[in-house]
Every structure is written in structure tokens, then in C-alpha cells.
Write an enzyme that holds these catalytic residues in place. Structure first.
Site, PDB file in Angstrom:
ATOM      1  CG  HIS A  91      18.110  35.683  -4.998  1.00  0.00           C
ATOM      2  ND1 HIS A  91      17.443  34.490  -5.164  1.00  0.00           N
ATOM      3  CD2 HIS A  91      19.314  35.367  -4.456  1.00  0.00           C
ATOM      4  CE1 HIS A  91      18.189  33.498  -4.740  1.00  0.00           C
ATOM      5  NE2 HIS A  91      19.336  34.005  -4.305  1.00  0.00           N
ATOM      6  CG  HIS A 130      20.838  29.023 -10.356  1.00  0.00           C
ATOM      7  ND1 HIS A 130      20.971  28.429  -9.124  1.00  0.00           N
ATOM      8  CD2 HIS A 130      19.629  29.640 -10.336  1.00  0.00           C
ATOM      9  CE1 HIS A 130      19.892  28.674  -8.402  1.00  0.00           C
ATOM     10  NE2 HIS A 130      19.067  29.408  -9.112  1.00  0.00           N
TER      11      HIS A 130
END
Length: 305
Positions: free
Chosen positions: A53, A97
Site C-alpha cells: 500500500h 501522498h
């Protein structure tokens, strides 16, 4: 020694050498696919992968999800990589992110180059990318990033039409045809224009993400909204988070427990729960901090090894 005798010995030597060379070639039985000969004749849709992930976001800070680089993740044994994309303030399509201010891990094309370089030197490996489209950009942005990496599109798998669960090729077929890179995008996919950029939710459903319960007590279908599980592969978000004033951060300190193969709150425990609901094991289990716990043992168990 007469000339005819010499020619005879040379002919025998050439025949022996040819026999040795042919016998040294790998046969269909010799092929090892993603590290296991048992995987070779299973369809892609019949296998279970543990996945990294937020694979590009590496480091010791609170927002980081992995401890080792993308190349090291692949070397470790991970064959499913997920990452988020955004455009940064300079207009560069990047692996970011949540936002590029929080974490910018470089351009998408640089990330793809890393994967392509690894594939070049690992000819019996099939790798999957799940790339999210955080800004809802036109899918051409993704194609442009692939075009910037010489040769990577030669590896991509592009089915002629949408595949049912039972229509996916085996790993052997993907490897022997050289189509060893499967690419999914979570939004704006248009396979009429770019058939190798597959729409994630045409093939998968996902369980909820940003879980804060360390026991992972559910396996409900979360996305796509209104989706149905029948005929779909599925992805389990087995990543534990801490809610800090409304900000969800990966729980690094409990990663060993979360990524254990068995036990309460483990990969195995949630897989068993999901299997009891859908009567088949997940195709992907996404994880943070893949070097913690025993993630490859969990993957082997899911695949019956």
C-alpha cells in the site's frame, strides 16, 4: 588420422554439443512463475497477492507507509504495488501522498522506470500496478507517463475486451507472451483509447480503508458504491491507522501484529473472515510496512502452499 575420420569425430562432437545445449533449455515443466512453479498454470484471477500500500512513500516519518524502496519491495517478493498520483505545484505528474505538499516521491514516469528496470532483469515475474488518480485527470496523463519510459508498454497486458473471472490468462501465458505488467487505474480509465490502462472497479471491489480497529472485524464491500461482489476479484485493505485529530496515520508500532500470518487481527484472520462471506479468498491484501510480520507466508497460505 584420415580426413574422413576427423570429419566423423567433428560431426559427433557437434551433435553432442547441440544435445547438451537443447537439454539445458528450460522446459514448460522447469518454468517458475512469481517464485513458485505451482502458480504457472493458475489464472491471474485465481491467485492471491499481498500488496504494498502506498509503495512509493518510504521512510521513517508519520506519513510514510513503507520502510524499503520500490525496488527492494519487489526484491522482497511483493508483486502488487499501489500508489497515489497528483500533479505537484510545478505541474509534474507525480507520486504524491494525499497532496504533493505532504509527500512528493517523484514523477510517475520515474516510478514506472523503476518497475521497468526490475522487470527487465526478472523475466519470470508478473507485476501488478494499481495507480490512483487523485486529481481526476484525463487518462492521457497516465499514457504520457508510460510513453516517457522506453519499452515499458511492451510489457503491459491489454485484453481485447473486458475479461470475466474465468477468462484471465495464466501466469505461464503472461510470462511466455512477455505481457508481465498488469496496470489498473481507479478512475477515468478509457480502454477504448488506452486498452492497457484497466479500470480497477470493472474488475475489483474493495473493502473499507483507513481502518482503526486493530482486529479488522469486517470485510464488507465498500467500493464501488452500489457494487456487487459476484464476478469480481476483490481487494482487502488490511492497513491499520491511528486517528490523530481527524488525520489518519499508518500505525507503524502495531505492524508486526497486523501483518502476522495468523492470530487475532492478522492477515490470515481477516482472509478467513472474507472467505466465509464471499466463499473465495481475496485476490489482493494491501499492507503497510511489508517487511513487518510474515506477509509472504500469509500469501503462500492464501494460495494453498
Amino acid at each position: 588420422m584420415s580426413m574422413s575420420t576427423l570429419r566423423h569425430f567433428l560431426w559427433l562432437g557437434a551433435l553432442l554439443l547441440a544435445t547438451i545445449q537443447v537439454s539445458a533449455l528450460p522446459t514448460a515443466q522447469d518454468l517458475i512463475c512469481n517464485g513458485h512453479p505451482e502458480y504457472c498454470d493458475r489464472r491471474y484471477s485465481e491467485l492471491s497477492f499481498v500488496g504494498a500500500h502506498n509503495s512509493p512513500f518510504v521512510g521513517p516519518l508519520l506519513q510514510h507507509n513503507q520502510d524499503i524502496s520500490v525496488t527492494e519491495q519487489l526484491d522482497f517478493g511483493i508483486r502488487f504495488l499501489q500508489g497515489q498520483t497528483h500533479k505537484n505545484d510545478d505541474g509534474v505528474f507525480s507520486m504524491c501522498h494525499t497532496s504533493c505538499i505532504l509527500e512528493d516521491a517523484g514523477s510517475v514516469s520515474s516510478y514506472l522506470q523503476t518497475v521497468k528496470t526490475w522487470l527487465d532483469s526478472h523475466p519470470n515475474e508478473v507485476v501488478t500496478l494499481l495507480i490512483t488518480n487523485g486529481d481526476g485527470l484525463d487518462i492521457k496523463e497516465f499514457d504520457d507517463a508510460f510513453n516517457a519510459v522506453n519499452g515499458i508498454k511492451d510489457y503491459t497486458f491489454a485484453p481485447k475486451s473486458k475479461l470475466a473471472l474465468g477468462d484471465w490468462p495464466t501466469l505461464r501465458e503472461l510470462i511466455t507472451t512477455g505481457k508481465r505488467l498488469i496496470v489498473f487505474v481507479d478512475s477515468k480509465a478509457d480502454t477504448n483509447r488506452f486498452p492497457y490502462l484497466l479500470d480497477e472497479f470493472s474488475y475489483y471491489f474493495e473493502t473499507p480503508f483507513s481502518t482503526t480497529d486493530e482486529n479488522f472485524p469486517q470485510c464488507k464491500l465498500d467500493r464501488p458504491a452500489g457494487g456487487k461482489p459476484d464476478g469480481q476479484m476483490y481487494l482487502v485493505n488490511h492497513t491499520l491507522n491511528v486517528n490523530v485529530f481527524g488525520i489518519f496515520l499508518p500505525d507503524r508500532f502495531k505492524a508486526g501484529r497486523t501483518n502476522a500470518a495468523v492470530g487475532q487481527g492478522s492477515i490470515g484472520a481477516q482472509v478467513d473472515l472474507c472467505n466465509s462471506i464471499y466463499h473465495r479468498k481475496p485476490n489482493v491484501v494491501l499492507l503497510d510496512f511489508i517487511t513487518e510480520g510474515d506477509v509472504l507466508k500469509a500469501e503462500r497460505t492464501m494460495n494453498g502452499l
